[in-house]
Write an enzyme that holds these catalytic residues in place. Structure first.
Site, PDB file in Angstrom:
ATOM      1  N   GLU A  36      12.787 -45.564 -30.555  1.00 31.20           N
ATOM      2  CA  GLU A  36      12.459 -46.880 -30.004  1.00 31.20           C
ATOM      3  C   GLU A  36      13.655 -47.818 -29.990  1.00 31.20           C
ATOM      4  O   GLU A  36      13.823 -48.614 -29.070  1.00 31.20           O
ATOM      5  CB  GLU A  36      11.305 -47.520 -30.775  1.00 31.20           C
ATOM      6  CG  GLU A  36       9.979 -46.781 -30.623  1.00 31.20           C
ATOM      7  CD  GLU A  36       9.537 -46.640 -29.173  1.00 31.20           C
ATOM      8  OE1 GLU A  36       9.986 -47.423 -28.315  1.00 31.20           O
ATOM      9  OE2 GLU A  36       8.737 -45.725 -28.896  1.00 31.20           O
ATOM     10  N   TYR A 119       8.064 -55.714 -29.830  1.00 31.92           N
ATOM     11  CA  TYR A 119       7.860 -54.458 -29.111  1.00 31.92           C
ATOM     12  C   TYR A 119       7.981 -53.256 -30.036  1.00 31.92           C
ATOM     13  O   TYR A 119       7.084 -52.406 -30.119  1.00 31.92           O
ATOM     14  CB  TYR A 119       8.842 -54.296 -27.933  1.00 31.92           C
ATOM     15  CG  TYR A 119       8.875 -52.860 -27.506  1.00 31.92           C
ATOM     16  CD1 TYR A 119       7.840 -52.340 -26.745  1.00 31.92           C
ATOM     17  CD2 TYR A 119       9.857 -51.991 -27.975  1.00 31.92           C
ATOM     18  CE1 TYR A 119       7.795 -50.982 -26.434  1.00 31.92           C
ATOM     19  CE2 TYR A 119       9.823 -50.638 -27.670  1.00 31.92           C
ATOM     20  CZ  TYR A 119       8.785 -50.148 -26.901  1.00 31.92           C
ATOM     21  OH  TYR A 119       8.720 -48.828 -26.624  1.00 31.92           O
ATOM     22  N   ASP A 137       6.585 -54.398 -23.216  1.00 31.47           N
ATOM     23  CA  ASP A 137       7.958 -54.220 -22.753  1.00 31.47           C
ATOM     24  C   ASP A 137       8.032 -54.619 -21.282  1.00 31.47           C
ATOM     25  O   ASP A 137       7.076 -55.169 -20.740  1.00 31.47           O
ATOM     26  CB  ASP A 137       8.409 -52.768 -22.974  1.00 31.47           C
ATOM     27  CG  ASP A 137       7.718 -51.822 -22.008  1.00 31.47           C
ATOM     28  OD1 ASP A 137       6.635 -52.180 -21.498  1.00 31.47           O
ATOM     29  OD2 ASP A 137       8.257 -50.738 -21.748  1.00 31.47           O
TER      30      ASP A 137
END
Length: 352
Positions: A36, A119, A137
């Site tokens: 991520e 996020y 996002d």
DNA sequence: AATACGGGGGC
DNA sequence: GCCCCAGTATT
């Protein structure tokens, strides 16, 4: 808005459109975390190999924490946004210190780690721990602004809130938050793309309010565009008979913090030095040499960053022996282990 | 609330 | 050229 229909169609689409990715189906929060961070403002394709190499070199939180920042940056070389590398390294150390090396499950603890914002915290919480946290996002903003026809500035709190209200509602119609989050991002990457999406084959088209109002191409609302600052860099690559060079670790709060570079003269306008001016500049920086200083090559190049336009010239110089007693720079013979900005990496690739 | 922070790919 | 990418930290 019809959140239930949205979720049903989304999950149906997801099953029919699998997307292979190296971290798919993982439950190790560490690896999900790494993926991520790498994917922040970065396309999956661009981050793919970086992810594989990163988790091979640093397979655990502990191995990452015990590494040097230089080595972590070396693995980030060329990927950009280097604060991500510095922060993931810092966060790994915090997890060792404050969580006994175990990645925390609590959302508030996750988001308090450096480099992790709303996020990434939601992504980890859902993918690793199954928590109902919708990710927001760029894909999600685009999809929801279209499906719900939200014509607002999405950088503002008000617009973001509308998005989150819809997502929370939509997510309530499934038990599988991870699948929902995975699905919505894939849907944005493959179907509800930024320009010229093929709405004709879209499963949502019947209830997409933007499409019904013929507004798809205007949503999400365009961002105010950023102005780029022009900068002029002249790099001096002085190399002696033994292959020694002078390098510097960028320390200031600026682009490429923590990365290495050659001797830099930054000027307001283009600097067009002759050998005499170059000698003078080196001397001012306490860099001396034995033998005659020869100018062997000049390379002009330019780089476009998100907020800057870098005009650079790299000048290659030869001498018999470099002599340096100061502390600002360091002398290095092998440059392989140092992380350089792309601009310099490209140069060094052919001049090492 | 606005700005800085990389590099690349698509059109 | 311009837009935007599985955003976050700082000002």
């Amino acid at each position: 808005m019809e959140p239930k229909y949205f979720t049903q169609q989304l999950l149906k689409w997801h099953k029919a459109n699998p997307r292979p990715m190296p971290w798919l189906g993982l439950t190790d929060p560490y690896k999900i975390w790494v993926s991520e961070i790498i994917l922040q403002q970065t396309r999956v394709q661009q981050g793919w190999n970086y992810y594989l190499a990163f988790v091979e070199t640093f397979p655990t939180i502990q191995s990452l924490a015990e590494s040097s920042e230089d080595l972590v940056l070396k693995h980030w070389e060329g990927l950009g946004y280097y604060s991500r590398a510095r922060n993931i390294h810092k966060a790994a150390n915090q997890i060792m210190e404050n969580h006994a090396g175990v990645f925390p499950e609590d959302y508030e603890e996750i988001i308090s780690l450096p480099g992790i914002g709303p996020y990434t915290a939601a992504a980890i919480a859902s993918f690793a721990f199954g928590q109902k946290r919708p990710v927001v996002d760029g894909n999600v903003l685009r999809i929801v602004s279209r499906y719900c026809h939200i014509d607002e500035d999405l950088s503002k709190v008000k617009g973001k809130k509308k998005i989150l209200v819809f997502l929370t509602e939509a997510m309530s119609f499934t038990k599988d938050a991870a699948a929902f989050n995975q699905a919505i991002m894939n849907f944005g990457a493959l179907q509800c793309i930024p320009s010229n999406p093929n709405c004709g084959i879209c499963k949502m088209s019947k209830k997409c309010k933007a499409l019904l109002n013929d507004q798809v191409s205007y949503l999400p609302r365009a961002k105010t565009k950023i102005k780029k600052k022009k900068r002029y860099f002249t790099y001096l690559d002085i190399v002696d008979l033994q292959g020694n060079r002078v390098i510097n670790r960028r320390k200031e709060k600026d682009i490429w913090q923590g990365l290495y570079e050659l001797i830099l003269n930054e000027t307001e306008k283009e600097w067009k030095p002759n050998l005499e001016k170059i000698s003078g500049f080196l001397t001012e920086n306490e860099i001396h040499w034995k033998g005659t200083l020869g100018l062997s090559n000049r390379l002009k190049t330019r780089r476009i960053l998100s907020h800057q336009l870098i005009n650079a010239e790299i000048i290659t110089l030869r001498c018999d022996k470099i002599q340096y007693k100061g502390t600002k720079f360091q002398i290095a013979n092998r440059l392989k282990g140092f992380a350089f900005p792309k601009l310099l990496e490209l140069y060094l690739q052919t001049n090492l």
